[in-house]
Design a protein around this motif. Sequence first.
Motif, PDB file in Angstrom:
ATOM      1  N   SER A 119       0.813  -1.203   0.000  1.00 25.42           N
ATOM      2  CA  SER A 119       0.000   0.000   0.000  1.00 25.42           C
ATOM      3  C   SER A 119       0.849   1.256   0.000  1.00 25.42           C
ATOM      4  O   SER A 119       0.481   2.278  -0.568  1.00 25.42           O
ATOM      5  N   SER A 120       2.036   1.207   0.617  1.00 32.53           N
ATOM      6  CA  SER A 120       2.891   2.386   0.692  1.00 32.53           C
ATOM      7  C   SER A 120       3.724   2.581  -0.550  1.00 32.53           C
ATOM      8  O   SER A 120       4.483   3.546  -0.640  1.00 32.53           O
ATOM      9  N   GLY A 121       3.603   1.665  -1.522  1.00 32.43           N
ATOM     10  CA  GLY A 121       4.271   1.874  -2.792  1.00 32.43           C
ATOM     11  C   GLY A 121       5.526   1.071  -2.987  1.00 32.43           C
ATOM     12  O   GLY A 121       6.275   1.301  -3.929  1.00 32.43           O
ATOM     13  N   MET A 122       5.808   0.112  -2.133  1.00 37.04           N
ATOM     14  CA  MET A 122       7.020  -0.691  -2.279  1.00 37.04           C
ATOM     15  C   MET A 122       6.902  -1.683  -3.429  1.00 37.04           C
ATOM     16  O   MET A 122       7.899  -2.138  -3.969  1.00 37.04           O
ATOM     17  N   HIS A 123       5.673  -2.023  -3.802  1.00 31.88           N
ATOM     18  CA  HIS A 123       5.461  -2.922  -4.934  1.00 31.88           C
ATOM     19  C   HIS A 123       4.745  -2.131  -6.019  1.00 31.88           C
ATOM     20  O   HIS A 123       3.599  -1.776  -5.869  1.00 31.88           O
ATOM     21  N   ARG A 124       5.417  -1.884  -7.140  1.00 33.42           N
ATOM     22  CA  ARG A 124       4.829  -1.095  -8.201  1.00 33.42           C
ATOM     23  C   ARG A 124       4.591  -1.903  -9.478  1.00 33.42           C
ATOM     24  O   ARG A 124       4.126  -1.376 -10.461  1.00 33.42           O
ATOM     25  N   GLU A 125       4.973  -3.170  -9.483  1.00 31.22           N
ATOM     26  CA  GLU A 125       4.819  -3.947 -10.688  1.00 31.22           C
ATOM     27  C   GLU A 125       3.356  -4.253 -10.960  1.00 31.22           C
ATOM     28  O   GLU A 125       2.496  -4.089 -10.125  1.00 31.22           O
ATOM     29  N   GLU A 126       3.104  -4.711 -12.177  1.00 34.04           N
ATOM     30  CA  GLU A 126       1.738  -5.024 -12.588  1.00 34.04           C
ATOM     31  C   GLU A 126       1.138  -6.109 -11.703  1.00 34.04           C
ATOM     32  O   GLU A 126       1.834  -6.964 -11.166  1.00 34.04           O
ATOM     33  N   ALA A 127      -0.202  -6.070 -11.599  1.00 35.31           N
ATOM     34  CA  ALA A 127      -0.894  -7.043 -10.759  1.00 35.31           C
ATOM     35  C   ALA A 127      -1.223  -8.322 -11.509  1.00 35.31           C
ATOM     36  O   ALA A 127      -1.906  -9.184 -10.990  1.00 35.31           O
ATOM     37  N   SER A 128      -0.718  -8.448 -12.755  1.00 43.13           N
ATOM     38  CA  SER A 128      -1.112  -9.580 -13.584  1.00 43.13           C
ATOM     39  C   SER A 128      -0.716 -10.911 -12.970  1.00 43.13           C
ATOM     40  O   SER A 128      -1.333 -11.934 -13.226  1.00 43.13           O
ATOM     41  N   GLY A 129       0.355 -10.939 -12.145  1.00 43.85           N
ATOM     42  CA  GLY A 129       0.788 -12.190 -11.562  1.00 43.85           C
ATOM     43  C   GLY A 129       0.174 -12.451 -10.209  1.00 43.85           C
ATOM     44  O   GLY A 129       0.489 -13.456  -9.585  1.00 43.85           O
ATOM     45  N   GLY A 130      -0.692 -11.598  -9.736  1.00 45.34           N
ATOM     46  CA  GLY A 130      -1.280 -11.765  -8.418  1.00 45.34           C
ATOM     47  C   GLY A 130      -2.779 -11.596  -8.452  1.00 45.34           C
ATOM     48  O   GLY A 130      -3.457 -11.974  -9.409  1.00 45.34           O
ATOM     49  N   LEU A 131      -3.322 -11.005  -7.387  1.00 43.11           N
ATOM     50  CA  LEU A 131      -4.763 -10.821  -7.266  1.00 43.11           C
ATOM     51  C   LEU A 131      -5.293  -9.920  -8.378  1.00 43.11           C
ATOM     52  O   LEU A 131      -4.736  -8.861  -8.646  1.00 43.11           O
ATOM     53  N   ARG A 132      -6.372 -10.343  -9.011  1.00 42.81           N
ATOM     54  CA  ARG A 132      -7.066  -9.528  -9.992  1.00 42.81           C
ATOM     55  C   ARG A 132      -8.530  -9.432  -9.609  1.00 42.81           C
ATOM     56  O   ARG A 132      -9.122 -10.417  -9.149  1.00 42.81           O
ATOM     57  N   VAL A 133      -9.098  -8.258  -9.819  1.00 47.66           N
ATOM     58  CA  VAL A 133     -10.534  -8.058  -9.599  1.00 47.66           C
ATOM     59  C   VAL A 133     -11.128  -7.666 -10.947  1.00 47.66           C
ATOM     60  O   VAL A 133     -10.880  -6.577 -11.452  1.00 47.66           O
ATOM     61  N   LEU A 134     -11.894  -8.572 -11.535  1.00 48.39           N
ATOM     62  CA  LEU A 134     -12.423  -8.378 -12.881  1.00 48.39           C
ATOM     63  C   LEU A 134     -13.944  -8.304 -12.860  1.00 48.39           C
ATOM     64  O   LEU A 134     -14.586  -8.662 -11.874  1.00 48.39           O
ATOM     65  N   GLY A 135     -14.511  -7.821 -13.958  1.00 46.18           N
ATOM     66  CA  GLY A 135     -15.962  -7.716 -14.052  1.00 46.18           C
ATOM     67  C   GLY A 135     -16.526  -6.639 -13.152  1.00 46.18           C
ATOM     68  O   GLY A 135     -17.580  -6.824 -12.534  1.00 46.18           O
ATOM     69  N   VAL A 136     -15.837  -5.489 -13.083  1.00 43.10           N
ATOM     70  CA  VAL A 136     -16.247  -4.411 -12.180  1.00 43.10           C
ATOM     71  C   VAL A 136     -17.172  -3.438 -12.912  1.00 43.10           C
ATOM     72  O   VAL A 136     -16.866  -2.988 -14.021  1.00 43.10           O
ATOM     73  N   LEU A 137     -18.274  -3.111 -12.308  1.00 43.64           N
ATOM     74  CA  LEU A 137     -19.273  -2.221 -12.901  1.00 43.64           C
ATOM     75  C   LEU A 137     -19.552  -1.063 -11.948  1.00 43.64           C
ATOM     76  O   LEU A 137     -19.955  -1.278 -10.801  1.00 43.64           O
ATOM     77  N   GLU A 138     -19.345   0.150 -12.435  1.00 41.33           N
ATOM     78  CA  GLU A 138     -19.548   1.350 -11.625  1.00 41.33           C
ATOM     79  C   GLU A 138     -21.015   1.777 -11.668  1.00 41.33           C
ATOM     80  O   GLU A 138     -21.567   2.053 -12.746  1.00 41.33           O
ATOM     81  N   LEU A 139     -21.645   1.841 -10.503  1.00 45.83           N
ATOM     82  CA  LEU A 139     -23.077   2.158 -10.445  1.00 45.83           C
ATOM     83  C   LEU A 139     -23.408   3.521 -11.036  1.00 45.83           C
ATOM     84  O   LEU A 139     -24.442   3.681 -11.701  1.00 45.83           O
ATOM     85  N   ASN A 140     -22.574   4.515 -10.800  1.00 46.76           N
ATOM     86  CA  ASN A 140     -22.870   5.841 -11.340  1.00 46.76           C
ATOM     87  C   ASN A 140     -22.914   5.833 -12.857  1.00 46.76           C
ATOM     88  O   ASN A 140     -23.716   6.541 -13.472  1.00 46.76           O
ATOM     89  N   VAL A 150     -22.186  -6.537 -20.178  1.00 42.76           N
ATOM     90  CA  VAL A 150     -21.315  -7.231 -21.135  1.00 42.76           C
ATOM     91  C   VAL A 150     -19.985  -6.500 -21.268  1.00 42.76           C
ATOM     92  O   VAL A 150     -18.918  -7.119 -21.278  1.00 42.76           O
ATOM     93  N   ALA A 151     -20.056  -5.172 -21.366  1.00 40.27           N
ATOM     94  CA  ALA A 151     -18.826  -4.387 -21.488  1.00 40.27           C
ATOM     95  C   ALA A 151     -17.934  -4.568 -20.263  1.00 40.27           C
ATOM     96  O   ALA A 151     -16.713  -4.721 -20.381  1.00 40.27           O
ATOM     97  N   ALA A 152     -18.539  -4.582 -19.073  1.00 39.42           N
ATOM     98  CA  ALA A 152     -17.754  -4.767 -17.845  1.00 39.42           C
ATOM     99  C   ALA A 152     -17.139  -6.152 -17.796  1.00 39.42           C
ATOM    100  O   ALA A 152     -15.988  -6.330 -17.387  1.00 39.42           O
ATOM    101  N   ALA A 153     -17.888  -7.162 -18.217  1.00 36.68           N
ATOM    102  CA  ALA A 153     -17.373  -8.530 -18.219  1.00 36.68           C
ATOM    103  C   ALA A 153     -16.205  -8.683 -19.184  1.00 36.68           C
ATOM    104  O   ALA A 153     -15.288  -9.475 -18.950  1.00 36.68           O
ATOM    105  N   GLU A 154     -16.239  -7.903 -20.265  1.00 39.12           N
ATOM    106  CA  GLU A 154     -15.167  -7.959 -21.254  1.00 39.12           C
ATOM    107  C   GLU A 154     -14.025  -7.001 -20.932  1.00 39.12           C
ATOM    108  O   GLU A 154     -13.047  -6.920 -21.674  1.00 39.12           O
TER     109      GLU A 154
END
Length: 369
Positions: free
Chosen positions: A92-113, A196-200
């Motif tokens: 959280s403090s910025g010690m890890h700046r690499e891409e998240a592709s090798g770790g946790l991913r949160v996909l299929g996100v839809l913004e209510l607004n 559909v757009a969020a899922a993709e």
Amino acid sequence: LGFDTEWLATFQRGVAQRPVATVQLASAHLAIVFHLSRLGGVPPPLAALLGRSDILKVGVGAEGDARKLERDWRKCSFSVAGPTLEAAEAASSGMHREEASGGLRVLGVLELNEVVQSVLAGATPLARSKASLADLCLDWLGHSLDKTHEIRCGNWEAVPLSEAQLRYAATDAYAGVRILAALHARSPGTVAKMAVAAAEGRPLIPEGPQARKRPSRDSETFVAARSVADLPPAKRTVYRLFFENGLTLESIAELRGIQVATAMNYLVDAIAAGYAYDLGAFGVPEADCEAITAALQAAGPSERRVKATKEALPEHISYASVRLVAVHLERQAAEARATGQGGSDAGAKDSTGSLPVKTQLQIETRQPD
């Protein structure tokens, strides 16, 4: 699923934000609060669920919550032996700046607004102010949400969480999925397209007179840098509308409710962060690029380099154009240094081209066994 997160807020300047402490998910019948601070990480079944793009995670500020969750916990392995909050704090403090592709991913996100704006407009998101979850809950469900400051800004890393905290967290996620259901009832076609757009993993392609395309230009495409920094959701959306959907800056500004200069700065921020880009898409005349380059070299390295360069150039050359060329040159210089150290050709030119009733909304809660 309704989706939300909580963390212990810090209000001191220069102090990094604490890691995400809770993740809450809700269906129409059940809400669960995952206390990551207590669990010591993201349990594999939860990580697998978050990584499924076909299961939507909907909420207000959901994109920002998802990216923070990825940053904070992507390097933290789950351990039943005890918390690994130190690793999350480091991320959280910025010690890890690499891409998240090798770790946790949160996909299929839809913004209510975004969904609300699309449903009300009958098309794609227009320039409208963002509403809070409490406002949307009142507007679409006829219920108020408890947003007590003491709970909202309380200690979400406490073990155990209080009954009031659990109810607060679960209700926020539950409200999100209920609001989406109400929006779907109002305009099922619009919500389906956005789902559909969020899922993709793409923004909904704008339609209508406000979605104006850029004219074709000679392409000068550069691929992404080796390390790409994270961007806020608003900047990432502008980037994708410009480079992937080919909209003009003016059109994006209208659709997003921002100034043209702000949209331009968002794009330059994306380039500075290491994203792929097409320099030709900006339409800066070659003569202006050459003049800016010469002025930047004359200004030399300094904190006021861009401002000094702008002051030395003809008035028709904008500050944004100067910043664009400066960031482009910095990207190329960084790539040259990396290549000289035996790196690959990432970042080099791409030969392919183109780059309301006010009753309380409540939910029953219980502590885990």
